[in-house]
Scaffold this motif. Structure first.
Motif, PDB file in Angstrom:
ATOM      1  N   GLU A 170       0.835  -1.206   0.000  1.00 19.22           N
ATOM      2  CA  GLU A 170       0.000   0.000   0.000  1.00 19.22           C
ATOM      3  C   GLU A 170       0.869   1.255   0.000  1.00 19.22           C
ATOM      4  OE1 GLU A 170      -2.405  -0.412   3.443  1.00 19.22           O
ATOM      5  OE2 GLU A 170      -3.734  -1.929   2.563  1.00 19.22           O
ATOM      6  N   PHE A 171       1.969   1.222   0.753  1.00 18.65           N
ATOM      7  CA  PHE A 171       2.873   2.370   0.786  1.00 18.65           C
ATOM      8  C   PHE A 171       3.537   2.565  -0.571  1.00 18.65           C
ATOM      9  CE2 PHE A 171       7.036   4.292   1.448  1.00 18.65           C
ATOM     10  CZ  PHE A 171       6.671   5.454   2.089  1.00 18.65           C
ATOM     11  N   TRP A 172       3.871   1.484  -1.233  1.00 20.66           N
ATOM     12  CA  TRP A 172       4.466   1.597  -2.568  1.00 20.66           C
ATOM     13  C   TRP A 172       3.539   2.352  -3.511  1.00 20.66           C
ATOM     14  CZ3 TRP A 172       6.656  -4.010  -3.690  1.00 20.66           C
ATOM     15  CH2 TRP A 172       7.691  -4.272  -2.773  1.00 20.66           C
ATOM     16  N   GLU A 173       2.242   2.102  -3.391  1.00 16.09           N
ATOM     17  CA  GLU A 173       1.292   2.815  -4.250  1.00 16.09           C
ATOM     18  C   GLU A 173       1.310   4.314  -3.949  1.00 16.09           C
ATOM     19  OE1 GLU A 173      -0.362   1.717  -6.896  1.00 16.09           O
ATOM     20  OE2 GLU A 173       0.858  -0.072  -6.526  1.00 16.09           O
ATOM     21  N   LEU A 174       1.471   4.678  -2.671  1.00 16.87           N
ATOM     22  CA  LEU A 174       1.575   6.086  -2.298  1.00 16.87           C
ATOM     23  C   LEU A 174       2.805   6.717  -2.956  1.00 16.87           C
ATOM     24  CD1 LEU A 174       0.971   8.644  -0.665  1.00 16.87           C
ATOM     25  CD2 LEU A 174       2.133   7.574   1.281  1.00 16.87           C
ATOM     26  N   ILE A 175       3.928   6.020  -2.925  1.00 18.13           N
ATOM     27  CA  ILE A 175       5.151   6.538  -3.545  1.00 18.13           C
ATOM     28  C   ILE A 175       4.952   6.704  -5.043  1.00 18.13           C
ATOM     29  CG2 ILE A 175       7.595   6.063  -3.995  1.00 18.13           C
ATOM     30  CD1 ILE A 175       6.807   6.882  -1.112  1.00 18.13           C
ATOM     31  N   ARG A 176       4.306   5.745  -5.669  1.00 18.00           N
ATOM     32  CA  ARG A 176       4.048   5.853  -7.112  1.00 18.00           C
ATOM     33  C   ARG A 176       3.145   7.044  -7.414  1.00 18.00           C
ATOM     34  NH1 ARG A 176       3.424  -0.194  -6.591  1.00 18.00           N
ATOM     35  NH2 ARG A 176       5.386  -1.073  -7.365  1.00 18.00           N
ATOM     36  N   ASP A 177       2.154   7.280  -6.558  1.00 18.90           N
ATOM     37  CA  ASP A 177       1.271   8.436  -6.750  1.00 18.90           C
ATOM     38  C   ASP A 177       2.048   9.743  -6.616  1.00 18.90           C
ATOM     39  OD1 ASP A 177      -0.862   6.747  -7.093  1.00 18.90           O
ATOM     40  OD2 ASP A 177      -1.666   7.006  -5.068  1.00 18.90           O
ATOM     41  N   LEU A 178       2.923   9.834  -5.606  1.00 23.37           N
ATOM     42  CA  LEU A 178       3.721  11.039  -5.419  1.00 23.37           C
ATOM     43  C   LEU A 178       4.638  11.268  -6.615  1.00 23.37           C
ATOM     44  CD1 LEU A 178       4.692  10.580  -1.660  1.00 23.37           C
ATOM     45  CD2 LEU A 178       3.222  12.376  -2.586  1.00 23.37           C
ATOM     46  N   SER A 179       5.244  10.203  -7.097  1.00 23.18           N
ATOM     47  CA  SER A 179       6.131  10.314  -8.250  1.00 23.18           C
ATOM     48  C   SER A 179       5.365  10.747  -9.492  1.00 23.18           C
ATOM     49  CB  SER A 179       6.837   8.976  -8.496  1.00 23.18           C
ATOM     50  OG  SER A 179       7.666   9.045  -9.629  1.00 23.18           O
ATOM     51  N   ALA A 180       4.178  10.163  -9.688  1.00 23.31           N
ATOM     52  CA  ALA A 180       3.367  10.517 -10.856  1.00 23.31           C
ATOM     53  C   ALA A 180       2.947  11.982 -10.813  1.00 23.31           C
ATOM     54  CB  ALA A 180       2.130   9.617 -10.916  1.00 23.31           C
ATOM     55  N   ALA A 181       2.846  12.545  -9.603  1.00 27.47           N
ATOM     56  CA  ALA A 181       2.483  13.957  -9.460  1.00 27.47           C
ATOM     57  C   ALA A 181       3.677  14.886  -9.621  1.00 27.47           C
ATOM     58  CB  ALA A 181       1.828  14.189  -8.098  1.00 27.47           C
ATOM     59  N   GLY A 182       4.882  14.298  -9.842  1.00 24.40           N
ATOM     60  CA  GLY A 182       6.067  15.109 -10.112  1.00 24.40           C
ATOM     61  C   GLY A 182       7.038  15.250  -8.970  1.00 24.40           C
ATOM     62  N   THR A 183       6.777  14.602  -7.839  1.00 26.52           N
ATOM     63  CA  THR A 183       7.699  14.690  -6.707  1.00 26.52           C
ATOM     64  C   THR A 183       8.948  13.865  -6.984  1.00 26.52           C
ATOM     65  OG1 THR A 183       5.821  14.878  -5.192  1.00 26.52           O
ATOM     66  CG2 THR A 183       7.953  14.346  -4.220  1.00 26.52           C
ATOM     67  N   THR A 184      10.106  14.470  -6.788  1.00 26.88           N
ATOM     68  CA  THR A 184      11.370  13.737  -6.866  1.00 26.88           C
ATOM     69  C   THR A 184      11.588  13.040  -5.534  1.00 26.88           C
ATOM     70  OG1 THR A 184      12.264  15.454  -8.305  1.00 26.88           O
ATOM     71  CG2 THR A 184      13.845  13.926  -7.324  1.00 26.88           C
ATOM     72  N   ILE A 185      12.018  11.774  -5.577  1.00 22.23           N
ATOM     73  CA  ILE A 185      12.146  10.996  -4.353  1.00 22.23           C
ATOM     74  C   ILE A 185      13.520  10.340  -4.301  1.00 22.23           C
ATOM     75  CG2 ILE A 185      11.256   9.023  -3.046  1.00 22.23           C
ATOM     76  CD1 ILE A 185       8.505   9.626  -4.356  1.00 22.23           C
ATOM     77  N   LEU A 186      14.215  10.569  -3.191  1.00 18.25           N
ATOM     78  CA  LEU A 186      15.457   9.852  -2.903  1.00 18.25           C
ATOM     79  C   LEU A 186      15.166   8.894  -1.764  1.00 18.25           C
ATOM     80  CD1 LEU A 186      18.470   9.353  -3.340  1.00 18.25           C
ATOM     81  CD2 LEU A 186      18.937  11.149  -1.682  1.00 18.25           C
ATOM     82  N   LEU A 187      15.301   7.620  -2.058  1.00 22.43           N
ATOM     83  CA  LEU A 187      14.896   6.555  -1.150  1.00 22.43           C
ATOM     84  C   LEU A 187      16.122   5.770  -0.696  1.00 22.43           C
ATOM     85  CD1 LEU A 187      12.624   4.437  -0.139  1.00 22.43           C
ATOM     86  CD2 LEU A 187      12.925   3.403  -2.392  1.00 22.43           C
ATOM     87  N   THR A 188      16.252   5.543   0.606  1.00 26.91           N
ATOM     88  CA  THR A 188      17.226   4.579   1.102  1.00 26.91           C
ATOM     89  C   THR A 188      16.453   3.416   1.697  1.00 26.91           C
ATOM     90  OG1 THR A 188      17.409   5.543   3.319  1.00 26.91           O
ATOM     91  CG2 THR A 188      18.882   6.399   1.624  1.00 26.91           C
ATOM     92  N   THR A 189      16.885   2.212   1.401  1.00 24.45           N
ATOM     93  CA  THR A 189      16.181   1.036   1.884  1.00 24.45           C
ATOM     94  C   THR A 189      17.119  -0.158   1.903  1.00 24.45           C
ATOM     95  OG1 THR A 189      14.272  -0.434   1.531  1.00 24.45           O
ATOM     96  CG2 THR A 189      15.346   0.462  -0.437  1.00 24.45           C
ATOM     97  N   HIS A 190      16.860  -1.079   2.816  1.00 21.00           N
ATOM     98  CA  HIS A 190      17.569  -2.360   2.830  1.00 21.00           C
ATOM     99  C   HIS A 190      16.735  -3.441   2.146  1.00 21.00           C
ATOM    100  CE1 HIS A 190      21.096  -1.263   5.122  1.00 21.00           C
ATOM    101  NE2 HIS A 190      20.352  -0.702   6.054  1.00 21.00           N
ATOM    102  N   TYR A 191      15.506  -3.094   1.744  1.00 21.35           N
ATOM    103  CA  TYR A 191      14.651  -4.044   1.036  1.00 21.35           C
ATOM    104  C   TYR A 191      14.909  -3.900  -0.466  1.00 21.35           C
ATOM    105  CZ  TYR A 191      12.022  -4.200   5.442  1.00 21.35           C
ATOM    106  OH  TYR A 191      11.642  -4.340   6.755  1.00 21.35           O
ATOM    107  N   LEU A 192      15.619  -4.850  -1.044  1.00 17.75           N
ATOM    108  CA  LEU A 192      15.968  -4.716  -2.458  1.00 17.75           C
ATOM    109  C   LEU A 192      14.755  -4.889  -3.359  1.00 17.75           C
ATOM    110  CD1 LEU A 192      19.463  -6.432  -2.596  1.00 17.75           C
ATOM    111  CD2 LEU A 192      18.862  -4.063  -2.157  1.00 17.75           C
ATOM    112  N   ASP A 193      13.762  -5.655  -2.915  1.00 18.20           N
ATOM    113  CA  ASP A 193      12.549  -5.763  -3.716  1.00 18.20           C
ATOM    114  C   ASP A 193      11.826  -4.421  -3.763  1.00 18.20           C
ATOM    115  OD1 ASP A 193      11.917  -5.977  -0.978  1.00 18.20           O
ATOM    116  OD2 ASP A 193      10.048  -7.050  -1.403  1.00 18.20           O
ATOM    117  N   GLU A 194      11.956  -3.633  -2.696  1.00 15.11           N
ATOM    118  CA  GLU A 194      11.354  -2.305  -2.662  1.00 15.11           C
ATOM    119  C   GLU A 194      12.038  -1.384  -3.664  1.00 15.11           C
ATOM    120  OE1 GLU A 194       9.543  -0.622   0.999  1.00 15.11           O
ATOM    121  OE2 GLU A 194      11.484   0.411   1.094  1.00 15.11           O
ATOM    122  N   ALA A 195      13.361  -1.425  -3.699  1.00 21.56           N
ATOM    123  CA  ALA A 195      14.110  -0.617  -4.666  1.00 21.56           C
ATOM    124  C   ALA A 195      13.760  -1.018  -6.086  1.00 21.56           C
ATOM    125  CB  ALA A 195      15.608  -0.769  -4.423  1.00 21.56           C
TER     126      ALA A 195
END
Length: 282
Positions: A170-195
C-alpha cells in the motif's frame, strides 16, 4: 549545476578524524525520478543523505539540491524539501490529527492534513493518541509529516521499516502516486525488492564511493548475465546449467524428456545477487 537535476553532487567528501565516511561521491538525481541509494551500514549512505538534507557539513565537494547549496539553506528551500527520518519524534499525548495539523502550519502551501492522513492509511486512527499506535502506524505518521508540505523533493529513509507485507505494498502505491504527481524521491532502503519495485534508477555506495548507477533491471549488466537452468533428473537429483540461450536449452530438455521438464526453473541474477557482489559480500 541544475541542468534538469534535483540533486547534483561532485567530489563530495566527509571524514571523521581518520575515518573517511564519504570519499569523493559524484551523484545526479533527475527531477521527477525515484532514485534508490543502496549500501551496507558504514558505507557512507547516511552521511551522504544528511549532507544533502542540510543536516551535516561536508569537507569538500560541490552540492546542489533544488538549485541551492544545502550548507546554506533558506526557509523557502526548507519548505520545498520533505524528509522522512527513521523516527520523527515523540508526540505521545497528541492525536494523529493534531500532530499532522501542527506540522502543516510550518509550510506556506501545505496539503490538507485530513487528506494526508487518509493517504498514508491512518484515516481510522486520526483521533488516536500517538502513543497508542503500533510501530507500523507510527511509521505512517512519520511519512505523513514528510509529505504534508507538498515537497518538490522527498527524502525517505527506510520508510517501510515495521510494515507488514500488505502495508508495504500500500505504501508503494503512495510513492508511485507522489512520483506521478512530479515529486522527486530519494529513497534509502535495505529491502531490495522495494528498490526494484519503486526506483527508476538505483545507486550502490560502498566504502564511501558510488560504485554503480543504473536502472534496477540493468544494474551490473543483469540483463546480459547467463541464465541458470535447473531440472530434476530421473534419479531424483537436480542438474543445473548456465546458458546465454536458455530458451534453446529448455527446448532441448523438452525434447529429451518428451514434453514436460520435471522441476524446471530458469533464473538470472537477482538485484540482490548483483548488489551483494558490488559491495564485496562473499
Amino acid at each position: 549545476m541544475d541542468d534538469g537535476l534535483a540533486i547534483s553532487v561532485r567530489g563530495l567528501r566527509r571524514a571523521y578524524g581518520d575515518n573517511v565516511a564519504v570519499a569523493g561521491v559524484d551523484l545526479a538525481v533527475r527531477r521527477g525520478e525515484v532514485f534508490a541509494l543502496l549500501g551496507p551500514n558504514g558505507a557512507g549512505k547516511t552521511t551522504t543523505v544528511e549532507i544533502l538534507e542540510g543536516y551535516r557539513r561536508r569537507d569538500a565537494g560541490e552540492v546542489s539540491v533544488l538549485g541551492v547549496d544545502p550548507a546554506r539553506p533558506t526557509p523557502d528551500w526548507r519548505a520545498r524539501v520533505g524528509i522522512v527520518l527513521q523516527g520523527a519524534g515523540e508526540f505521545d499525548e497528541l492525536t494523529v490529527r493534531e500532530v499532522v495539523g501542527h506540522f502543516s502550519a510550518f509550510y506556506p502551501q501545505a496539503d490538507d492534513p485530513v487528506k494526508v492522513i487518509e493517504r498514508v492509511g491512518l484515516g481510522g486512527k486520526a483521533g488516536a493518541r500517538t502513543h497508542t499506535l503500533s510501530g507500523g502506524q507510527r511509521r505512517r505518521l512519520d511519512v505523513a509529516l514528510g509529505i504534508v508540505g507538498r515537497p518538490e523533493l522527498l527524502f525517505l529513509d527506510e520508510p517501510t521499516t515495521g510494515f507488514d507485507p500488505e502495508a508495504r505494498r500500500e505504501f508503494w502505491e503512495l510513492i508511485r502516486d507522489l512520483s506521478a504527481a512530479g515529486t522527486t524521491i530519494l529513497l534509502t532502503t535495505h529491502y531490495l525488492d522495494e528498490a526494484e519495485a519503486l526506483a527508476d534508477r538505483v545507486g550502490v555506495i560502498a566504502a564511501g564511493r558510488i560504485v554503480a548507477v543504473a536502472p534496477p533491471a540493468r544494474l551490473g549488466d543483469r540483463q546480459e548475465a547467463l541464465a541458470t537452468v535447473s531440472w530434476r533428473t530421473p534419479g531424483g537429483g537436480v542438474e543445473r546449467a548456465q546458458s546465454a540461450t536458455p530458451t534453446a536449452l529448455v527446448a532441448e530438455l523438452a525434447a529429451r524428456f518428451g514434453g514436460e521438464v520435471p522441476g524446471l526453473t530458469v533464473t538470472r541474477p537477482t538485484l540482490e545477487d548483483v548488489y551483494l557482489r558490488m559491495i564485496g559480500h562473499r
